[in-house]
Design an enzyme around this catalytic site. Structure first.
Site, PDB file in Angstrom:
ATOM      1  N   HIS A   1      51.461  51.869  31.713  1.00  0.00           N
ATOM      2  CA  HIS A   1      52.905  51.910  31.967  1.00  0.00           C
ATOM      3  C   HIS A   1      53.286  53.004  32.959  1.00  0.00           C
ATOM      4  O   HIS A   1      54.438  53.408  33.008  1.00  0.00           O
ATOM      5  CB  HIS A   1      53.648  52.133  30.644  1.00  0.00           C
ATOM      6  N   HIS A   2      52.311  53.504  33.735  1.00  0.00           N
ATOM      7  CA  HIS A   2      52.655  54.577  34.677  1.00  0.00           C
ATOM      8  C   HIS A   2      53.613  54.077  35.742  1.00  0.00           C
ATOM      9  O   HIS A   2      54.303  54.849  36.387  1.00  0.00           O
ATOM     10  CB  HIS A   2      51.394  55.183  35.318  1.00  0.00           C
TER      11      HIS A   2
ATOM     12  N   LYS B   1      52.010  44.085  35.650  1.00  0.00           N
ATOM     13  CA  LYS B   1      51.819  42.831  36.373  1.00  0.00           C
ATOM     14  C   LYS B   1      50.399  42.319  36.165  1.00  0.00           C
ATOM     15  O   LYS B   1      49.441  43.096  36.178  1.00  0.00           O
ATOM     16  CB  LYS B   1      52.035  43.122  37.879  1.00  0.00           C
TER      17      LYS B   1
ATOM     18  N   LYS C   1      43.509  47.832  40.657  1.00  0.00           N
ATOM     19  CA  LYS C   1      43.688  47.001  41.851  1.00  0.00           C
ATOM     20  C   LYS C   1      45.040  47.268  42.520  1.00  0.00           C
ATOM     21  O   LYS C   1      45.113  47.482  43.728  1.00  0.00           O
ATOM     22  CB  LYS C   1      43.612  45.529  41.412  1.00  0.00           C
TER      23      LYS C   1
ATOM     24  N   ASP D   1      48.217  49.930  46.873  1.00  0.00           N
ATOM     25  CA  ASP D   1      49.572  50.496  46.860  1.00  0.00           C
ATOM     26  C   ASP D   1      50.654  49.478  46.520  1.00  0.00           C
ATOM     27  O   ASP D   1      51.686  49.384  47.200  1.00  0.00           O
ATOM     28  CB  ASP D   1      49.894  51.160  48.215  1.00  0.00           C
TER      29      ASP D   1
ATOM     30  N   LYS E   1      47.559  41.714  31.726  1.00  0.00           N
ATOM     31  CA  LYS E   1      46.892  40.407  31.812  1.00  0.00           C
ATOM     32  C   LYS E   1      47.213  39.604  30.566  1.00  0.00           C
ATOM     33  O   LYS E   1      47.468  40.176  29.498  1.00  0.00           O
ATOM     34  CB  LYS E   1      45.370  40.588  31.904  1.00  0.00           C
TER      35      LYS E   1
ATOM     36  N   SER F   1      52.388  38.518  45.278  1.00  0.00           N
ATOM     37  CA  SER F   1      53.258  38.472  44.094  1.00  0.00           C
ATOM     38  C   SER F   1      54.300  39.583  44.172  1.00  0.00           C
ATOM     39  O   SER F   1      55.465  39.405  43.796  1.00  0.00           O
ATOM     40  CB  SER F   1      52.440  38.665  42.816  1.00  0.00           C
TER      41      SER F   1
HETATM   42  P1  NAD Z   1      40.730  28.134  39.287  1.00  0.00           P
HETATM   43  O1  NAD Z   1      40.873  27.655  37.899  1.00  0.00           O
HETATM   44  O2  NAD Z   1      41.673  27.625  40.317  1.00  0.00           O
HETATM   45  O3  NAD Z   1      39.248  27.854  39.857  1.00  0.00           O
HETATM   46  C1  NAD Z   1      38.064  28.273  39.267  1.00  0.00           C
HETATM   47  C2  NAD Z   1      36.958  27.307  39.681  1.00  0.00           C
HETATM   48  O4  NAD Z   1      35.701  27.824  39.238  1.00  0.00           O
HETATM   49  C3  NAD Z   1      37.110  25.912  39.059  1.00  0.00           C
HETATM   50  O5  NAD Z   1      36.981  24.963  40.095  1.00  0.00           O
HETATM   51  C4  NAD Z   1      35.950  25.837  38.045  1.00  0.00           C
HETATM   52  O6  NAD Z   1      35.472  24.523  37.889  1.00  0.00           O
HETATM   53  C5  NAD Z   1      34.925  26.749  38.713  1.00  0.00           C
HETATM   54  N1  NAD Z   1      33.925  27.318  37.780  1.00  0.00           N
HETATM   55  C6  NAD Z   1      34.119  27.841  36.560  1.00  0.00           C
HETATM   56  N2  NAD Z   1      32.968  28.313  36.038  1.00  0.00           N
HETATM   57  C7  NAD Z   1      32.018  28.064  36.964  1.00  0.00           C
HETATM   58  C8  NAD Z   1      30.623  28.316  37.028  1.00  0.00           C
HETATM   59  N3  NAD Z   1      29.961  28.917  36.039  1.00  0.00           N
HETATM   60  N4  NAD Z   1      29.948  27.939  38.146  1.00  0.00           N
HETATM   61  C9  NAD Z   1      30.588  27.341  39.169  1.00  0.00           C
HETATM   62  N5  NAD Z   1      31.929  27.073  39.170  1.00  0.00           N
HETATM   63  C10 NAD Z   1      32.625  27.443  38.080  1.00  0.00           C
HETATM   64  O7  NAD Z   1      40.799  29.728  39.180  1.00  0.00           O
HETATM   65  P2  NAD Z   1      41.194  30.770  40.303  1.00  0.00           P
HETATM   66  O8  NAD Z   1      42.644  31.045  40.196  1.00  0.00           O
HETATM   67  O9  NAD Z   1      40.602  30.332  41.600  1.00  0.00           O
HETATM   68  O10 NAD Z   1      40.445  32.090  39.771  1.00  0.00           O
HETATM   69  C11 NAD Z   1      39.075  32.327  40.028  1.00  0.00           C
HETATM   70  C12 NAD Z   1      38.783  33.790  39.836  1.00  0.00           C
HETATM   71  O11 NAD Z   1      39.617  34.561  40.701  1.00  0.00           O
HETATM   72  C13 NAD Z   1      39.048  34.343  38.437  1.00  0.00           C
HETATM   73  O12 NAD Z   1      38.111  35.343  38.140  1.00  0.00           O
HETATM   74  C14 NAD Z   1      40.416  34.959  38.557  1.00  0.00           C
HETATM   75  O13 NAD Z   1      40.648  35.984  37.596  1.00  0.00           O
HETATM   76  C15 NAD Z   1      40.332  35.525  39.959  1.00  0.00           C
HETATM   77  N6  NAD Z   1      41.635  35.787  40.576  1.00  0.00           N
HETATM   78  C16 NAD Z   1      42.521  34.794  40.745  1.00  0.00           C
HETATM   79  C17 NAD Z   1      43.740  35.073  41.352  1.00  0.00           C
HETATM   80  C18 NAD Z   1      44.753  33.999  41.655  1.00  0.00           C
HETATM   81  O14 NAD Z   1      45.723  34.282  42.382  1.00  0.00           O
HETATM   82  N7  NAD Z   1      44.579  32.767  41.204  1.00  0.00           N
HETATM   83  C19 NAD Z   1      44.048  36.388  41.747  1.00  0.00           C
HETATM   84  C20 NAD Z   1      43.098  37.384  41.566  1.00  0.00           C
HETATM   85  C21 NAD Z   1      41.885  37.060  40.982  1.00  0.00           C
END
Ligand code: NAD
Length: 467
Positions: A63-64, A69, A93, A98, A105, A360
């Site tokens: 909460h700093h 988010k 992150k 910044d 989460k 965002s």
């Molecule tokens: P998503 O659900 O759109 O896509 C994930 C994809 O990974 C899917 O197509 C799924 O079938 C595939 N997958 C899952 N396990 C797998 C495996 N073992 N081997 C191969 N493919 C596999 O999710 P996303 O939003 O793209 O998020 C992906 C990663 O990015 C997560 O770790 C998430 O926390 C991170 N992330 C997402 C965002 C965002 O804006 N969506 C932001 C920051 C970080």
């Protein structure tokens, strides 16, 4: 595989970096812990009339800065440890790039494929109701966003539910990643992947660093493999290809494929939606299992699926010289050490996938300002450029064509301004952490943590303890 649990992994990286800072031990402990952990269970009625109990979490790590988010994940693997780890990563992150938020989460433990869209909507709305009731959502409190298994549709349902129960004039800012019509921003869907691309491009443009890896500088001609062709994986690959990199391998849930000649991304996406997977895609070799392609020959490996994918079992077999962590926590700390030992460069998640939260932040600013970026200035800029161009025409006696005028006198609209803000953020943050890396003789992950701890620690140091 005997790797540590996810939250412990994050804290191990934190501790490694904290040794390079000068904060009091107590203050460091305060920075590491999760301030609030909410566990909810609620019933929903399935389409067949049966009742099912659903489990979810929301964690506010720090909460700093307020609001906190962080995304909401829909996946069967969701648990408290994972949500705490991801919330903590969000704090670090945001700080690295910044973005003035604390980290949070959320997650709901469901297998989306086993629910109808109507049921998913019910779950999303009821989960939101739980957050409202417990004061875990609001434009100045805690602002969710999409993550694994969620997207604009779910964010739209969250906003709609919140609005039914709130008279807050800033209600639209209670969630980001919404559809544009509901106050979303142009460029949010692709933001994380676009940021991954900007980050990898910046790393590859550094001649000295590329020389140390035995690679030519620049993205052009570099081969790469992506694990997970979802939102982040697809968009990262798209922009990498547009800049001249070659996609040679893809891993998805059904298996993995490889082709040293390169893979046509758009054709693969069409094939994937028709066949529910990537294996058997014409012109590629289907490998033994989903993770085999991570070990194949390539310059850059982009894990964009889930955590712990690169672990002590496979780290020693990975050949890529650059690991671009698009997913959160894809490399365990044990694997990190093995890869580092080999001399490869890991561009860490707590920097590289920050494009999502950066855009965002822009969306939240748009919501609380109640005005679209570019609305006030776009025409003014265009008219100013036109005046300058007309002076150039007079002096040079050369008339610009209509096409040239349109190109040269284009003012910044929302799309251009968001993209420019994202590019600036990713480039500046990369150079900040790369400088710390060189100055302290550490790896990039530790450097990113040092940067974050210093920024968060200074704020905590000034806050005092209440009461
Ligand atoms: P998503 O659900 O759109 O896509 C994930 C994809 O990974 C899917 O197509 C799924 O079938 C595939 N997958 C899952 N396990 C797998 C495996 N073992 N081997 C191969 N493919 C596999 O999710 P996303 O939003 O793209 O998020 C992906 C990663 O990015 C997560 O770790 C998430 O926390 C991170 N992330 C997402 C965002 C965002 O804006 N969506 C932001 C920051 C970080």
């Amino acid at each position: 595989m005997s790797d540590y649990k996810f939250f412990e992994q994050v804290n191990r990286s934190f501790d490694k970096a904290a040794a390079y800072t000068e904060f009091d031990k107590g203050l460091l402990s305060q920075m590491k812990i999760c301030n609030d952990v909410l566990h909810v269970t609620f019933p929903i009625e399935r389409d067949n009339g049966k009742i099912e109990v659903i489990e979810g979490w929301r964690v506010e790590h720090s909460h700093h800065k307020l609001p906190t988010k962080g995304g909401i994940r829909f996946n069967m693997m969701v648990n408290e440890d994972e949500t705490m780890a991801l919330a903590a990563l969000m704090t670090y992150k945001c700080s690295v790039v910044d973005v003035p938020f604390g980290g949070a989460k959320g997650g709901v433990k469901i297998d989306k494929s086993k629910f109808s869209e109507r049921e998913i909507e019910k779950i999303t709305r009821r989960y939101t109701y739980e957050l409202i009731k417990k004061n875990f959502i609001g434009p100045g409190i805690d602002v969710p966003a999409p993550d694994y298994g969620t997207g604009a549709k779910e964010m739209g349902w969250i906003l709609d539910t919140f609005r039914q129960m709130s008279t807050d004039i800033n209600a639209e800012g209670c969630v980001t990643g919404k559809p544009i019509e509901q106050g979303g921003i142009r460029g949010r869907t692709e933001a994380t992947g676009r940021g991954v691309f900007f980050g990898i491009r910046e790393a590859c443009d550094n001649k000295e660093d590329m020389k140390a890896l035995g690679l030519k500088h620049g993205l052009e001609g570099k081969t790469f493999v992506v694990q997970g062709l979802g939102n982040v994986g697809y968009h990262s690959a798209k922009y990498m290809i547009e800049d001249g990199a070659i996609l040679v391998g893809v891993a998805e849930m059904d298996g993995s494929i490889y082709s040293e000649k390169g893979i046509d991304l758009e054709k693969l996406m069409a094939y994937k939606s028709q066949n529910n997977g990537v294996t058997g895609f014409p012109g590629t070799q289907t490998l033994k299992n989903s993770s085999s392609v991570l070990e194949s020959e390539c310059d850059i490996l982009i894990p964009a699926a889930l955590e712990n994918q690169i672990n002590s079992d496979n780290a020693g077999k990975i050949k890529a010289k650059i690991i671009g962590e698009a997913a959160n926590g894809p490399t365990t700390s044990e694997a990190h050490d093995i890869i580092k030992e080999r001399g490869a460069l890991i561009i860490p998640d707590n920097y590289l996938n920050a494009g999502g939260v950066t855009v965002s932040y822009f969306e939240w600013l748009k919501n609380i300002q109640h005005v679209r970026f570019g609305r006030m200035g776009k025409r003014f800029e265009e008219n100013s450029y036109k005046k300058i161009l007309s002076v150039i025409e007079t002096v040079s006696e050369r008339k610009f064509t209509d096409k040239e005028l349109k190109f040269l006198a284009k003012g910044g609209g929302e799309e251009e301004l968001v993209d420019s803000g994202l590019e600036e953020t990713m480039i500046t943050a990369y150079n900040q952490i790369n400088e710390i890396r060189k100055e302290k003789g550490v790896d990039l992950r530790t450097a990113a943590f040092i940067s974050a701890i210093n920024k968060v620690g200074r704020i905590y140091g000034q806050m005092g303890i209440f009461p």
